[in-house]
Design a protein around this motif. Structure first.
Motif, PDB file in Angstrom:
ATOM      1  N   UNK A 179       0.776  -1.292   0.143  1.00  0.00           N
ATOM      2  CA  UNK A 179       0.094   0.289   0.041  1.00  0.00           C
ATOM      3  C   UNK A 179       0.642   1.153   0.061  1.00  0.00           C
ATOM      4  N   UNK A 180       1.880   0.979   0.216  1.00  0.00           N
ATOM      5  CA  UNK A 180       3.168   1.841  -0.110  1.00  0.00           C
ATOM      6  C   UNK A 180       3.030   2.970   0.845  1.00  0.00           C
ATOM      7  N   UNK A 181       3.285   2.138   2.488  1.00  0.00           N
ATOM      8  CA  UNK A 181       3.244   3.242   3.675  1.00  0.00           C
ATOM      9  C   UNK A 181       4.636   2.880   4.009  1.00  0.00           C
ATOM     10  N   UNK A 182       5.687   1.603   3.111  1.00  0.00           N
ATOM     11  CA  UNK A 182       6.762   1.774   3.866  1.00  0.00           C
ATOM     12  C   UNK A 182       8.186   2.690   2.556  1.00  0.00           C
ATOM     13  N   UNK A 183       8.916   2.984   3.289  1.00  0.00           N
ATOM     14  CA  UNK A 183       9.916   3.407   2.225  1.00  0.00           C
ATOM     15  C   UNK A 183      11.451   2.403   2.177  1.00  0.00           C
ATOM     16  N   UNK A 184      11.925   1.749   3.948  1.00  0.00           N
ATOM     17  CA  UNK A 184      12.483   0.581   4.373  1.00  0.00           C
ATOM     18  C   UNK A 184      12.563   0.221   5.300  1.00  0.00           C
ATOM     19  N   UNK A 185      13.088  -1.160   4.743  1.00  0.00           N
ATOM     20  CA  UNK A 185      13.028  -2.022   6.023  1.00  0.00           C
ATOM     21  C   UNK A 185      14.465  -2.162   6.464  1.00  0.00           C
ATOM     22  N   UNK A 186      14.578  -2.140   7.952  1.00  0.00           N
ATOM     23  CA  UNK A 186      15.565  -2.450   8.533  1.00  0.00           C
ATOM     24  C   UNK A 186      15.914  -3.168   9.612  1.00  0.00           C
ATOM     25  N   UNK A 187      16.626  -3.987  10.156  1.00  0.00           N
ATOM     26  CA  UNK A 187      16.317  -5.158  10.857  1.00  0.00           C
ATOM     27  C   UNK A 187      17.454  -4.907  11.824  1.00  0.00           C
ATOM     28  N   UNK A 188      17.967  -6.009  12.604  1.00  0.00           N
ATOM     29  CA  UNK A 188      19.702  -6.544  12.958  1.00  0.00           C
ATOM     30  C   UNK A 188      19.364  -7.993  12.632  1.00  0.00           C
ATOM     31  N   UNK A 189      20.579  -8.400  13.085  1.00  0.00           N
ATOM     32  CA  UNK A 189      21.209  -9.754  13.049  1.00  0.00           C
ATOM     33  C   UNK A 189      21.525 -10.543  14.260  1.00  0.00           C
ATOM     34  N   UNK A 190      21.376 -12.159  14.270  1.00  0.00           N
ATOM     35  CA  UNK A 190      22.548 -12.880  14.739  1.00  0.00           C
ATOM     36  C   UNK A 190      23.042 -13.442  14.985  1.00  0.00           C
ATOM     37  N   UNK A 191      23.723 -13.945  13.844  1.00  0.00           N
ATOM     38  CA  UNK A 191      24.227 -14.688  12.589  1.00  0.00           C
ATOM     39  C   UNK A 191      24.480 -14.484  11.302  1.00  0.00           C
ATOM     40  N   UNK A 192      25.980 -13.677  11.210  1.00  0.00           N
ATOM     41  CA  UNK A 192      26.385 -13.420   9.101  1.00  0.00           C
ATOM     42  C   UNK A 192      27.044 -13.975   9.278  1.00  0.00           C
ATOM     43  N   UNK A 193      27.044 -14.768   8.150  1.00  0.00           N
ATOM     44  CA  UNK A 193      27.935 -16.059   7.161  1.00  0.00           C
ATOM     45  C   UNK A 193      28.675 -14.710   6.569  1.00  0.00           C
ATOM     46  N   UNK A 194      29.401 -15.478   6.029  1.00  0.00           N
ATOM     47  CA  UNK A 194      30.203 -14.780   4.947  1.00  0.00           C
ATOM     48  C   UNK A 194      30.287 -14.891   3.861  1.00  0.00           C
ATOM     49  N   UNK A 195      29.253 -15.265   3.549  1.00  0.00           N
ATOM     50  CA  UNK A 195      28.476 -14.513   1.905  1.00  0.00           C
ATOM     51  C   UNK A 195      27.424 -13.681   2.247  1.00  0.00           C
ATOM     52  N   UNK A 196      27.597 -13.052   3.641  1.00  0.00           N
ATOM     53  CA  UNK A 196      26.106 -12.248   3.915  1.00  0.00           C
ATOM     54  C   UNK A 196      25.047 -12.604   3.697  1.00  0.00           C
ATOM     55  N   UNK A 197      25.110 -13.576   3.740  1.00  0.00           N
ATOM     56  CA  UNK A 197      23.763 -14.291   4.719  1.00  0.00           C
ATOM     57  C   UNK A 197      23.864 -13.927   5.749  1.00  0.00           C
ATOM     58  N   UNK A 198      21.892 -13.664   6.318  1.00  0.00           N
ATOM     59  CA  UNK A 198      21.790 -13.296   7.693  1.00  0.00           C
ATOM     60  C   UNK A 198      20.988 -13.864   8.043  1.00  0.00           C
ATOM     61  N   UNK A 199      20.536 -14.680   9.800  1.00  0.00           N
ATOM     62  CA  UNK A 199      19.967 -15.874  10.855  1.00  0.00           C
ATOM     63  C   UNK A 199      19.347 -13.906  11.428  1.00  0.00           C
ATOM     64  N   UNK A 200      18.831 -13.863  11.694  1.00  0.00           N
ATOM     65  CA  UNK A 200      17.318 -12.714  12.513  1.00  0.00           C
ATOM     66  C   UNK A 200      16.147 -13.510  13.078  1.00  0.00           C
ATOM     67  N   UNK A 201      15.431 -12.977  13.785  1.00  0.00           N
ATOM     68  CA  UNK A 201      14.857 -13.714  14.484  1.00  0.00           C
ATOM     69  C   UNK A 201      13.246 -13.705  13.416  1.00  0.00           C
ATOM     70  N   UNK A 202      12.810 -14.633  13.213  1.00  0.00           N
ATOM     71  CA  UNK A 202      11.749 -15.444  12.797  1.00  0.00           C
ATOM     72  C   UNK A 202      10.933 -14.527  12.134  1.00  0.00           C
ATOM     73  N   UNK A 203      10.557 -14.682  10.730  1.00  0.00           N
ATOM     74  CA  UNK A 203       9.664 -12.964   9.996  1.00  0.00           C
ATOM     75  C   UNK A 203      10.714 -12.405   9.348  1.00  0.00           C
ATOM     76  N   UNK A 204      11.672 -12.655   9.533  1.00  0.00           N
ATOM     77  CA  UNK A 204      12.542 -11.527   8.418  1.00  0.00           C
ATOM     78  C   UNK A 204      13.500 -12.096   7.015  1.00  0.00           C
ATOM     79  N   UNK A 205      12.908 -13.399   7.344  1.00  0.00           N
ATOM     80  CA  UNK A 205      12.892 -13.257   6.104  1.00  0.00           C
ATOM     81  C   UNK A 205      11.493 -13.406   5.235  1.00  0.00           C
ATOM     82  N   UNK A 206      10.657 -13.826   5.656  1.00  0.00           N
ATOM     83  CA  UNK A 206       9.487 -12.494   4.560  1.00  0.00           C
ATOM     84  C   UNK A 206       9.267 -11.509   5.060  1.00  0.00           C
TER      85      UNK A 206
END
Ligand SMILES: CSC[C@H]1O[C@H](OP(=O)(O)O)[C@H](O)[C@@H]1O
Length: 336
Positions: A227-254
């Motif tokens: 609906x155009x109500x968001x300009x950007x998404x910003x989250x934290x991380x719990x573990x970042x792999x060498x290639x930049x894949x990111x583990x974060x709270x469930x729901x982040x992937x969606x």
């Protein structure tokens, strides 16, 4: 025996050394009550970690280091006893790399005695606020460069504020920078089922800072983007792999999938201590599975029928190709 103190006002650090004990803000009591806990044993600290009274990758790094110091004072000269405690600490929650990183860093000083272990833990804590301020400043600059030149509408997930760190925050650190610059219209804060870190902790931090925000059900985030109500998404991380894949709270992937669908910047903010360079990609990240009761009950009230079972992974992995940028205190990771 853990001591509980009700405190008005604010305590500067989420976790700190308190004369032979570890003091934490009890995040299970927020937002109803601001209380600190004084933890005097490794077992008390492990219990606090497991029930998320202290939580968030950088805060867990400090917990690992301070817990190792606690053990070193309790077992002076008995390196094996300290190392046994350290292993139990590091295993208290498997996904956030910072916990084991904090333990390992404190152990580097074990041979010099407990005061040296504590000094290393204090150095780690002193660094935490500095690196998170720098990482979030860099991320805020990136967003101001990529987003429309007006106050921004930023969506975040879980809690990656000062409560998740020793101080300042990572994703919410970006919010503080944008707010101070007059470039933030509002924050959309996902409630973040099942433990509601967004509704309980991020809302508390934003209210305390006077930042305009609206809570939303996790399930409403994608349509808010549509609906155009968001300009950007910003989250934290719990573990970042060498290639930049990111583990974060469930729901982040969606959220990352929805942001990609709508062409919105999806930015991860974390200190370099959250990067696990030993891990080539996110496929090897251990995802903590938590008790079904966290899903079948809400705030201790049963909502599902007796006997209901649940799938309750605490984290998910977002592949690097869905992430606009992982920003640390050293800049974009992995470096080009
Ligand atoms: C700044 S790290 C915050 C990170 O930690 C949270 O997990 P938990 O509440 O289970 O410790 C969540 O993944 C946040 O993004």
């Amino acid at each position: 025996m853990a001591g509980r103190h009700r405190r008005g006002g604010t305590v500067r650090r989420t976790i700190d050394w308190d004369g032979g004990a570890v003091m934490i803000i009890d995040q299970c009591a927020l937002p109803a009550s601001f209380e600190t806990l004084r933890l005097t044993t490794v077992d008390e600290l492990i219990g606090a970690i497991r029930r998320l009274a202290v939580r968030g990758a950088p805060a867990l790094g400090a917990a690992g280091a301070l817990g190792t110091a606690l053990s070193a004072f309790r077992h002076p000269g008995d390196a094996e006893a300290v190392r046994a405690d350290a292993r139990r600490l590091a295993d208290a929650r498997p996904t956030a790399v910072n916990l084991s990183w904090g333990v390992r860093r404190a152990l580097t000083r074990l041979a010099e005695g407990p005061e040296a272990v504590l000094a290393e833990a204090k150095a780690l804590m002193d660094e935490d606020e500095r690196v998170n301020r720098e990482a979030s400043r860099r991320a805020a600059e990136l967003l101001l460069d990529r987003c429309p030149s007006r106050p921004l509408r930023l969506l975040t997930h879980c809690n990656a504020g000062r409560l998740a760190t020793v101080g300042w925050g990572t994703a919410l650190g970006v919010v503080w920078h944008l707010h101070e610059a007059g470039r933030l219209e509002y924050v959309f804060a996902d409630e973040t089922r099942p433990l509601l870190q967004g509704a309980r902790l991020t809302a508390w931090e934003l209210a305390e800072a006077g930042v305009p925000y609206r809570l939303l059900p996790d399930s409403a985030a994608a349509s808010a983007m549509a609906r155009g109500l968001v300009d950007c998404v910003v989250v934290g991380a719990d573990r970042i792999a060498a290639n930049g894949d990111v583990a974060n709270k469930i729901g982040t992937y969606g959220l990352a999938l929805a942001a990609a669908r709508h062409g919105l910047p999806f930015v991860v903010v974390a200190p370099m201590s959250t990067v696990d360079k030993e891990l080539p990609d996110g496929g090897g990240i251990v995802i903590e599975e938590r008790d079904a009761g966290e899903v079948t009950c809400v705030a201790g009230q049963r909502v599902a029928p007796p006997g209901a079972t649940a799938y309750n992974p605490a984290f998910d992995v977002t592949p690097a190709e869905l992430i606009t940028a992982v920003v640390t205190e050293h800049g974009i990771f992995p470096p080009a």
